[in-house]
Structure formats: C-alpha cells, structure tokens
Design an enzyme around this catalytic site. Structure first.
Site, PDB file in Angstrom:
ATOM      1  N   ASN A   9     -45.954  30.279  32.757  1.00 54.75           N
ATOM      2  CA  ASN A   9     -45.776  31.601  33.359  1.00 54.75           C
ATOM      3  C   ASN A   9     -44.918  32.479  32.437  1.00 54.75           C
ATOM      4  OD1 ASN A   9     -44.860  33.794  34.860  1.00 54.75           O
ATOM      5  ND2 ASN A   9     -44.841  32.650  36.785  1.00 54.75           N
ATOM      6  N   ASP A  69     -39.106  25.112  38.973  1.00 56.32           N
ATOM      7  CA  ASP A  69     -40.118  25.189  40.022  1.00 56.32           C
ATOM      8  C   ASP A  69     -39.550  26.092  41.106  1.00 56.32           C
ATOM      9  OD1 ASP A  69     -42.841  24.155  40.725  1.00 56.32           O
ATOM     10  OD2 ASP A  69     -41.794  23.802  42.605  1.00 56.32           O
ATOM     11  N   HIS A 177     -32.829  34.049  42.303  1.00 54.88           N
ATOM     12  CA  HIS A 177     -32.785  32.589  42.382  1.00 54.88           C
ATOM     13  C   HIS A 177     -32.805  31.979  40.974  1.00 54.88           C
ATOM     14  CE1 HIS A 177     -36.687  34.351  42.282  1.00 54.88           C
ATOM     15  NE2 HIS A 177     -37.355  33.223  42.200  1.00 54.88           N
TER      16      HIS A 177
HETATM   17  P1  ITT Z   1     -45.299  27.185  36.016  1.00 54.89           P
HETATM   18  O1  ITT Z   1     -45.529  26.092  37.042  1.00 54.89           O
HETATM   19  O2  ITT Z   1     -46.187  27.052  34.826  1.00 54.89           O
HETATM   20  O3  ITT Z   1     -43.840  27.337  35.650  1.00 54.89           O
HETATM   21  P2  ITT Z   1     -46.011  28.945  38.196  1.00 54.89           P
HETATM   22  O4  ITT Z   1     -46.072  30.445  38.358  1.00 54.89           O
HETATM   23  O5  ITT Z   1     -47.197  28.152  38.698  1.00 54.89           O
HETATM   24  O6  ITT Z   1     -45.717  28.609  36.655  1.00 54.89           O
HETATM   25  P3  ITT Z   1     -44.366  27.668  40.172  1.00 54.89           P
HETATM   26  O7  ITT Z   1     -45.256  26.495  40.396  1.00 54.89           O
HETATM   27  O8  ITT Z   1     -42.868  27.435  40.078  1.00 54.89           O
HETATM   28  O9  ITT Z   1     -44.691  28.433  38.827  1.00 54.89           O
HETATM   29  O10 ITT Z   1     -44.687  28.745  41.309  1.00 54.89           O
HETATM   30  C1  ITT Z   1     -43.876  29.823  41.421  1.00 54.89           C
HETATM   31  C2  ITT Z   1     -44.566  30.889  42.259  1.00 54.89           C
HETATM   32  O11 ITT Z   1     -43.607  31.384  43.213  1.00 54.89           O
HETATM   33  C3  ITT Z   1     -44.932  32.083  41.380  1.00 54.89           C
HETATM   34  O12 ITT Z   1     -46.238  31.985  40.867  1.00 54.89           O
HETATM   35  C4  ITT Z   1     -44.737  33.243  42.352  1.00 54.89           C
HETATM   36  O13 ITT Z   1     -45.870  33.371  43.185  1.00 54.89           O
HETATM   37  C5  ITT Z   1     -43.559  32.769  43.193  1.00 54.89           C
HETATM   38  N1  ITT Z   1     -42.293  33.187  42.555  1.00 54.89           N
HETATM   39  C6  ITT Z   1     -41.393  32.377  41.913  1.00 54.89           C
HETATM   40  N2  ITT Z   1     -40.387  33.103  41.411  1.00 54.89           N
HETATM   41  C7  ITT Z   1     -40.646  34.379  41.732  1.00 54.89           C
HETATM   42  C8  ITT Z   1     -39.976  35.585  41.480  1.00 54.89           C
HETATM   43  O14 ITT Z   1     -38.869  35.639  40.747  1.00 54.89           O
HETATM   44  N3  ITT Z   1     -40.507  36.716  41.964  1.00 54.89           N
HETATM   45  C9  ITT Z   1     -41.643  36.688  42.689  1.00 54.89           C
HETATM   46  N4  ITT Z   1     -42.355  35.593  42.952  1.00 54.89           N
HETATM   47  C10 ITT Z   1     -41.854  34.434  42.483  1.00 54.89           C
END
Ligand code: ITT
Length: 193
Positions: A9, A69, A177
């Site tokens: 991401n 995560d 966070h």
């Molecule tokens: P990686 O696993 O490759 O790191 P990902 O986007 O799939 O990328 P996660 O599994 O940790 O990461 O899912 C996090 C999701 O939660 C992200 O795609 C957003 O939809 C939400 N999210 C996390 N942090 C956020 C933030 O700072 N602002 C808004 N949404 C967030």
C-alpha cells in the site's frame, strides 16, 4: 538503518516516511519488499496479520522487517470491518458506501482506527510489537480529499468535526493510529541502539 516495510500500500509508505521525518529521525530508510511479496493474511487479529506480513518480508530478504496491519473498527457493527477493512467491498468508494449503509439503523457512530506494528529482526525474532489507535466517529457524508481508505468518513475526535481526509498530511500523522504506533516504535529504537 535499512528496514523493509512489508506492504503493498503506497499510502502507508508515504505516511511512514512523513512520520519518521517529523520525529526527527534521519537514520532510518524504508525500502519496499521484493517482487513476489504476497503474504496470506489469514490471522484472526491485527497483531497476527502484522506478524505474518513482517515474517514474510524477512523470509524473502533476510532483513529487518516492519509491518503495519490496520483497519477501522465501528462500535455499532461489533468492530467491523476490522481486520477485513481492505476487503469489505471491491473498491474504496464501495467500502465507504457499504459502511454508511450498514450504519444507517444505528445512532451510535463511534469508531476507531487501529494499527498493529511488528518489527522482526534479521533472524526472524520479534523485536517490537505494539499498536496505535485513533478514536472518533463515522460522519453521515464524506468530505475531504486527503489520506486514503475510510478517511473521508472518519471524524477525528476533538478536531472540530473534520474528517481525516480534511486534515493536512502532518495533521493526520500527528493524531493517526499509524502515527501513534510508529512513534512508539521510533522511541523503542532510540532507546535500544
Ligand atoms: P498491506 O496489507 O499491503 O499493508 P492493505 O491496504 O491491504 O495493505 P491492511 O490489510 O492493513 O493493508 O488493510 C488496511 C485497510 O484499512 C486499508 O486498505 C484501508 O481500507 C483501512 N485503513 C487503514 N489505515 C487507514 C487510514 O489511515 N485511513 C483510512 N483507511 C485506513
């Protein structure tokens, strides 16, 4: 110090670099995991998935690896979408639409963002694991163009009704966070050199 940041991401990488810069840390360089990085996120908690990602990046590189995560936990929805935040619906807009729809019957719109971070050493040992949270509520309408994911519908507690997407990058990092988790890690590294 070079650290592999176990993510696909790009928004997370941008935020991480900003948080490290604001912390005044110039000695850390985050690099991306190599091609083929595709961990199976089948953990039951943010912490488990964070460990899975960090271990996979370490397995591929033999380097110190950090993973984040994260997700949104909505009180009235029993913590959903939680660890399934990235998979709640097909696109970022569809995820926001689904969230607003599912929340319609409820008065309680309290929510929090959670970020579990895990740092794995070169030999696969856990060096650091902790989480950061950011508390707020879900708005009725989306606003703002900053950030990513659910930011346009997350009203940050104590910030006068602004959504996370209406904050500047620096403002988001100061309360997010991810910022809270990473600052704990940076303190840990400072004290354990
Ligand atoms: P990686 O696993 O490759 O790191 P990902 O986007 O799939 O990328 P996660 O599994 O940790 O990461 O899912 C996090 C999701 O939660 C992200 O795609 C957003 O939809 C939400 N999210 C996390 N942090 C956020 C933030 O700072 N602002 C808004 N949404 C967030």
């Amino acid at each position: 110090m070079k650290i592999v940041f176990a993510t696909s991401n790009p928004h997370k990488i941008k935020e991480l670099n900003g948080i490290v810069r604001d912390f005044g840390e110039s000695d850390i360089e985050f690099v991306l995991p190599p091609e083929g990085f595709d961990p199976v996120e089948n953990g039951k908690t943010f912490e488990e998935n964070s460990l899975i990602k960090a271990k996979e990046a370490n397995r591929l590189t033999g380097m110190i690896s950090l993973a984040d995560d994260s997700g949104l936990c909505v009180e009235a929805l029993n913590g959903e979408p939680g660890i399934y935040s990235a998979r709640y619906a097909e696109t970022p807009q569809a995820r926001i639409d689904k969230l607003l729809k599912n929340l319609e019957p409820f008065e309680n719109r309290r929510a929090k963002f959670v970020c579990a971070m895990t740092l794995i050493g070169e030999n696969g040992e856990i060096l650091f694991a902790d989480r950061g949270e950011c508390h707020g509520s879900i708005s009725f309408q989306q606003a703002g163009n900053g950030g990513f994911g659910y930011d346009p519908v997350f009203l940050v507690g104590g910030l006068g009704g602004k959504t996370m997407a209406e904050l500047t990058d620096n403002e988001k990092n100061a309360v997010s966070h991810r910022g809270n988790a990473l600052r704990k890690l940076l303190e840990f590294l400072k004290n354990n050199r």
